[in-house]
Motif scaffolding. Structure first.
Motif, short mmCIF file in Angstrom:
data_model
loop_
_atom_site.label_atom_id
_atom_site.label_comp_id
_atom_site.label_asym_id
_atom_site.label_seq_id
_atom_site.Cartn_x
_atom_site.Cartn_y
_atom_site.Cartn_z
N ILE A 122 0.69 -2.33 77.80
CA ILE A 122 0.35 -1.56 79.00
C ILE A 122 -1.02 -0.95 78.73
O ILE A 122 -1.16 -0.12 77.83
CB ILE A 122 1.37 -0.43 79.25
CG1 ILE A 122 2.75 -1.03 79.57
CG2 ILE A 122 0.90 0.51 80.37
CD1 ILE A 122 3.86 0.00 79.70
N LYS A 144 5.68 2.71 84.61
CA LYS A 144 4.89 1.53 84.21
C LYS A 144 5.73 0.60 83.34
O LYS A 144 5.65 -0.62 83.45
CB LYS A 144 3.63 1.97 83.45
CG LYS A 144 2.59 2.62 84.34
CD LYS A 144 1.37 2.96 83.51
CE LYS A 144 0.37 3.79 84.28
NZ LYS A 144 -0.75 4.24 83.45
N SER A 147 -2.68 -1.71 83.95
CA SER A 147 -2.44 -0.54 84.81
C SER A 147 -3.70 0.28 85.02
O SER A 147 -3.68 1.24 85.79
CB SER A 147 -1.32 0.32 84.23
OG SER A 147 -1.75 0.91 83.03
N HIS A 160 -1.36 -3.14 90.91
CA HIS A 160 -1.84 -3.62 89.61
C HIS A 160 -1.63 -5.12 89.43
O HIS A 160 -0.66 -5.66 89.93
CB HIS A 160 -1.08 -2.91 88.49
CG HIS A 160 -1.19 -1.43 88.55
ND1 HIS A 160 -2.39 -0.78 88.48
CD2 HIS A 160 -0.25 -0.47 88.70
CE1 HIS A 160 -2.18 0.52 88.57
NE2 HIS A 160 -0.89 0.73 88.70
#
Ligand code: XMP
Length: 536
Positions: free
Chosen positions: A394, A402, A463, A479
């Motif tokens: 991430i 997320k 992200s 995203h």
């Protein structure tokens, strides 16, 4: 006594490959630094001298005292090993006019020599050397030549010594395995009794002896090495083994639940610790990759230690360390590099001794042992997964939301890879089979899933990036995710996998339709080096 072949490592990149080829002949072998021959070890049935980046004339070239084993047990020199045997016995090694590199054919060879039993005329070999042997020592004779290399192979007439300037361990030497079999089985008389079954029997007996009634702690990660180590120990000492599996909240979708279920079905005594809240709290607002790794490493040790300390009378810490983690490989500076992964700083006052039951095995052998122990195939063929988990997939800071988006997208990708079947033949099929994937060869082809064809696949949530899309009549601003799949043998280098377009189209469609928060899918076409497998 367990027979073994010793491979003396002079620093060649293919030394580990020699080891794997010998093991494929069901013969145990150890790779040792060039100057560490175990004099007096009665279980050694033969010695192989590896190649080297050095020329025998380099002042810093690695040298070994051949009298430690020549005349006592059979010796095979490969490339530099062959040149060194010649050089040390009064033969001549000189710079080749041009570097001898690539495919060549043995246009002449002595078919009565046991090293070449079963060889066909013009057998293809792989050369890779800058020096060449221009005269062999007295008492030796040439046993094979190529068009350009007179002494492609030579042997002693009085002692069991053979030397080849080509590389029998590499794929491009088409009868390389035959040559190694001739040496290991016919010449060194290997009993070929090194197998997953014999390993399990002897290791279980040794562990019982070593550990007795003591208690052992083992950190499980869900990966193949720690899982196989746990099942092996469980067979030896049962409930005296306590496994700890920490969920940091950044595992794959449902992985903690599924893997805990697998472990319980295997009869393991596992403590599952859900510490995700602590990890998320400590990671809040942190976006620097190194910082994220440090926090996760520190928190992991804290959580693991707190659990381990509850097991009051534990005497041992078990780890799933495997052979490639431990091999002392030599680099050109002559320094011995020891890479060894540790479960990290358990408190010293616990006075735990280390137990590493898989420390002699290559990865494919670990998988074979797992099968021998009856472990489920999905646990055995699982792709590597990094300790910090999805945190390094991430970009930017980490939030539970997320992680949820990434887990959902990744789940579609990984399930798709498992479901999509491909037919492989030739070198590709051989590579997949050598990695321990179970598949039957039929008409020269095997059928495996895309998942089994590749080394590792992952999804990365970008992200820190947003892009515009349109869904129905709605404008989206969300995203992208990147999909990555690589082929590799050891993760040191990796190539991006050429996944079929129809597969990518289907996965991309499903992710964008089903995963709220993602409106674009990219495929990572970078190899390692210069990129790495993980993005952070
Ligand atoms: P890279 O990204 O360096 O990864 O090309 C090489 C292999 O190592 C794994 N990896 C890790 N494994 N802890 C782990 O246990 C880590 O911090 C870590 N970082 C990378 C990666 O998944 C790949 O298989």
């Amino acid at each position: 006594m367990q027979q073994k072949i010793i491979i003396l490592d002079f620093g060649s990149q293919t030394t580990q490959l020699i080891g794997r080829r010998v093991r494929e002949l069901d013969t145990f072998c150890e790779i040792l630094p060039y100057n560490k021959f175990p004099v007096g070890d009665e279980s050694v049935i033969g010695v192989i001298l590896s190649g080297s980046p050095f020329s025998v004339h380099d002042p810093e070239a690695f040298k070994v005292d051949l009298s430690q084993f020549v005349g006592r047990i059979p010796v095979l020199g490969i490339c530099y090993g062959a040149q060194f045997i010649s050089f040390a016995n009064g033969g001549k090694v000189e710079k080749a006019d041009s570097r001898e590199y690539g495919r060549a054919n043995l246009c002449e060879f002595d078919c009565s020599n046991p090293l070449f039993k079963g060889f066909v005329p013009n057998s293809q070999v792989w050369m890779s050397h800058g020096d060449t042997i221009t005269a062999i020592p007295e008492g030796y004779r040439c046993i094979a030549s190529t068009a350009n290399v007179k002494y492609a192979a030579y042997a002693s007439m009085v002692q069991p010594v053979w030397a080849v300037q080509f590389h029998p361990e590499v794929f491009h030497t088409t009868q390389g395995t035959q040559l190694l079999r001739n040496f290991v089985v016919d010449i060194c008389h290997s009993r070929q009794d090194w197998s997953a079954a014999s390993f399990v029997d002897t290791t279980v007996a040794e562990l019982k002896e070593q550990i007795g009634e003591d208690r052992v702690i083992l950190g499980l990660s869900g990966g193949v090495d720690s899982s196989v180590a746990a099942v092996l120990l469980n067979r030896a000492i049962g409930k005296n083994l306590t496994c700890i599996f920490v969920d940091h909240g950044m595992l794959r979708k449902n992985e903690f639940r599924d893997v805990m279920h697998d472990y319980e079905c295997l009869g393991l005594n596992v403590i599952g610790v859900d510490a995700s809240e602590k990890f998320f709290a400590d990671l809040a607002g942190v976006s620097d990759p190194e910082q994220k790794r440090k926090i996760i490493g520190r928190d992991f040790i804290e959580v693991f230690n707190a659990e381990a300390k509850k097991i009051k009378d534990a005497k041992w810490l078990a780890q799933g360390t495997i052979y490639p983690d431990r091999i002392e490989s030599l680099n050109i500076t002559g320094k011995v590099i020891k890479s060894h992964h540790n479960v990290g700083g358990l408190p010293k006052e616990m006075h735990l001794s280390l137990c590493e039951p898989l420390k002699w095995l290559f990865k494919d052998e670990v998988r074979r042992v797992g099968r021998q122990l009856g472990m489920p195939e999905h646990l055995i063929t699982r792709h590597p997964f990094p300790g910090p988990g999805l945190a390094v997939r991430i970009l930017g800071d980490i939030t539970p939301e997320k992680v949820r988006i990434l887990q959902d997208a990744d789940d579609i990708y990984i399930r798709g890879l498992r479901e999509y079947k491909v037919k492989l033949s030739g070198e590709e099929a051989r590579r997949v089979l050598a990695a321990g994937v179970p598949a039957n060869m039929k008409d020269g082809e095997i059928e495996v899933s895309l998942y089994d064809q590749i080394w590792q696949a992952c999804t990365i949530l970008l992200s820190t990036v947003r892009s515009v899309g349109v869904m129905g009549d709605e404008r989206t601003y969300e995203h992208p995710v990147a999909l990555r799949a690589v082929t590799s043998t050891d993760a040191m280098t990796a190539d991006w996998a050429h996944l079929p377009y129809d597969f990518m189209a289907k996965v991309s469609n499903e992710i964008i339709n089903k995963v709220r928060g993602v409106n674009r899918v990219c495929y990572d076409i970078s190899s390692k080096p210069p990129s790495t497998i993980e993005w952070e």
